[in-house]
Motif scaffolding. Sequence first.
Motif, short mmCIF file in Angstrom:
data_model
loop_
_atom_site.label_atom_id
_atom_site.label_comp_id
_atom_site.label_asym_id
_atom_site.label_seq_id
_atom_site.Cartn_x
_atom_site.Cartn_y
_atom_site.Cartn_z
N GLN A 1 46.02 15.08 38.95
CA GLN A 1 47.47 15.00 39.09
C GLN A 1 48.22 15.98 38.20
O GLN A 1 49.19 16.58 38.64
N CYS A 2 47.78 16.15 36.96
CA CYS A 2 48.58 16.92 36.00
C CYS A 2 48.36 18.42 36.08
O CYS A 2 49.27 19.19 35.78
N GLY A 3 47.17 18.87 36.45
CA GLY A 3 46.91 20.30 36.59
C GLY A 3 46.47 21.02 35.34
O GLY A 3 46.26 22.23 35.38
N ALA A 4 46.32 20.33 34.21
CA ALA A 4 45.87 21.00 32.99
C ALA A 4 44.50 21.63 33.16
O ALA A 4 44.14 22.57 32.48
N CYS A 5 43.73 21.13 34.11
CA CYS A 5 42.35 21.58 34.35
C CYS A 5 42.25 22.64 35.43
O CYS A 5 41.14 22.96 35.89
N THR A 6 43.36 23.24 35.86
CA THR A 6 43.34 24.18 36.97
C THR A 6 42.55 25.43 36.65
O THR A 6 42.74 26.07 35.61
N VAL A 7 41.64 25.77 37.57
CA VAL A 7 40.87 27.00 37.53
C VAL A 7 40.90 27.59 38.94
O VAL A 7 41.42 26.96 39.86
N HIS A 8 40.33 28.77 39.10
CA HIS A 8 40.21 29.35 40.43
C HIS A 8 38.77 29.19 40.90
O HIS A 8 37.84 29.52 40.16
N VAL A 9 38.60 28.70 42.10
CA VAL A 9 37.29 28.63 42.75
C VAL A 9 37.44 29.37 44.07
O VAL A 9 38.27 28.98 44.90
N GLY A 10 36.70 30.45 44.19
CA GLY A 10 36.85 31.27 45.39
C GLY A 10 38.24 31.86 45.51
O GLY A 10 38.71 32.09 46.61
N GLY A 11 38.90 32.08 44.39
CA GLY A 11 40.24 32.66 44.38
C GLY A 11 41.37 31.66 44.57
O GLY A 11 42.53 32.03 44.49
N GLU B 1 30.69 29.93 45.38
CA GLU B 1 32.03 30.46 45.08
C GLU B 1 32.13 30.89 43.62
O GLU B 1 31.57 30.24 42.73
N LYS B 2 32.85 31.96 43.38
CA LYS B 2 33.09 32.42 42.01
C LYS B 2 34.16 31.55 41.37
O LYS B 2 35.15 31.19 42.01
N VAL B 3 33.95 31.24 40.09
CA VAL B 3 34.89 30.43 39.33
C VAL B 3 35.54 31.33 38.28
O VAL B 3 34.85 32.10 37.60
N THR B 4 36.85 31.23 38.16
CA THR B 4 37.57 31.96 37.11
C THR B 4 38.34 30.95 36.28
O THR B 4 39.08 30.12 36.83
N THR B 5 38.16 31.02 34.97
CA THR B 5 38.89 30.16 34.04
C THR B 5 39.94 31.01 33.33
O THR B 5 39.99 32.23 33.51
N ILE B 6 40.74 30.40 32.50
CA ILE B 6 41.75 31.14 31.75
C ILE B 6 41.11 32.23 30.91
O ILE B 6 41.67 33.31 30.75
#
Length: 150
Positions: A44-54, A70-75
């Motif tokens: 719900q909060c989005g603090a954990c948002t990363v990119h998976v497959g863009g 899928e490629k994962v991109t973190t901060i």
Amino acid sequence: MAAFSLTINNKKHDVDVDPQMPLLWVLRDVIGLTGTKFGCGIAQCGACTVHVGGNAVRSCTLPVGNVGQEKVTTIEGLSEKGDHPVQKAWEETDVPQCGYCQSGQIMAAAALLKSHPAPSDEDIHNAMTNICRCATYNRIKKAIKLASTK
């Protein structure tokens, strides 16, 4: 337990974990990338948002077994020197107060700008569903607009 080969920030990581373990905990506890934060644990909060497959995803509820190839991109992998246009705009606009949600906010904003390089206010409103307890939403919107011009 199962063995997974993950591509995170363009680097291969082999992990042996339960396929149902949330990607967040693989990133933080197994691999040691602590820029992605735990907030609510229910996406719900989005603090954990990363990119998976863009795409921007909430990693606290995504089982690592669902990542696949899928490629994962973190901060940490958004830019080598912290100079992604969103990161620069965040700094220039002085967005963070406590800063806890900011890595997730930045990742969500970067995904938005990738799909909508010149987002409208409505695009920003619809895409930026992350929660900021400090209520820096006006500065977040201003920073996204600034980043879209870079």
